[in-house]
Design a protein around this motif. Structure first.
Motif, PDB file in Angstrom:
ATOM      1  N   VAL A  42       0.853  -1.188   0.000  1.00  0.00           N
ATOM      2  CA  VAL A  42       0.000   0.000   0.000  1.00  0.00           C
ATOM      3  C   VAL A  42       0.885   1.232   0.000  1.00  0.00           C
ATOM      4  CG1 VAL A  42      -1.757   1.258   1.280  1.00  0.00           C
ATOM      5  CG2 VAL A  42      -1.787  -1.237   1.235  1.00  0.00           C
ATOM      6  N   ARG A  43       0.631   2.116  -0.969  1.00  0.00           N
ATOM      7  CA  ARG A  43       1.392   3.365  -1.033  1.00  0.00           C
ATOM      8  C   ARG A  43       0.715   4.383  -0.138  1.00  0.00           C
ATOM      9  NH1 ARG A  43       2.469   4.827  -7.120  1.00  0.00           N
ATOM     10  NH2 ARG A  43       3.424   6.566  -6.043  1.00  0.00           N
ATOM     11  N   VAL A  44       1.467   4.905   0.811  1.00  0.00           N
ATOM     12  CA  VAL A  44       0.900   5.833   1.786  1.00  0.00           C
ATOM     13  C   VAL A  44       0.659   7.190   1.160  1.00  0.00           C
ATOM     14  CG1 VAL A  44       1.304   6.964   3.992  1.00  0.00           C
ATOM     15  CG2 VAL A  44       1.994   4.593   3.673  1.00  0.00           C
ATOM     16  N   CYS A  45       1.584   7.648   0.354  1.00  0.00           N
ATOM     17  CA  CYS A  45       1.505   9.008  -0.170  1.00  0.00           C
ATOM     18  C   CYS A  45       1.715   8.990  -1.673  1.00  0.00           C
ATOM     19  CB  CYS A  45       2.588   9.848   0.506  1.00  0.00           C
ATOM     20  SG  CYS A  45       2.167  11.558   0.658  1.00  0.00           S
ATOM     21  N   GLU A  46       0.793   9.566  -2.395  1.00  0.00           N
ATOM     22  CA  GLU A  46       0.920   9.660  -3.843  1.00  0.00           C
ATOM     23  C   GLU A  46       1.796  10.847  -4.220  1.00  0.00           C
ATOM     24  OE1 GLU A  46      -0.282   7.564  -6.125  1.00  0.00           O
ATOM     25  OE2 GLU A  46      -1.124   6.289  -4.571  1.00  0.00           O
TER      26      GLU A  46
END
Length: 70
Positions: A42-46
């Protein structure tokens, strides 16, 4: 007595129908792979969030710098 034997035959026919037709279909539809594909992290920050944060920080620094000028 014949009625009881007919019921047993009907029951056996229904069980055979389930075993021969329904069960293979259900097993094919609900097949679970032996090696499931792992979920991606899961990518926390785009990237867009970093850009907005950078512009906000730049604006705050500019306002702070302009406020300190005489």
């Amino acid at each position: 007595m014949a009625n009881l034997q007919d019921k047993f035959k009907q029951r056996q026919a229904l069980e055979d129908a389930y075993g021969n037709f329904v069960e293979p279909y259900v097993n094919a539809v609900m097949e679970i792979p032996n090696n499931p594909v792992p979920t991606p992290p899961v990518r926390v920050c785009e990237m867009g969030t970093y850009r907005v944060s950078g512009w906000l920080l730049l604006t705050l620094v500019y306002c702070w710098w302009m406020r300190g000028r005489p």
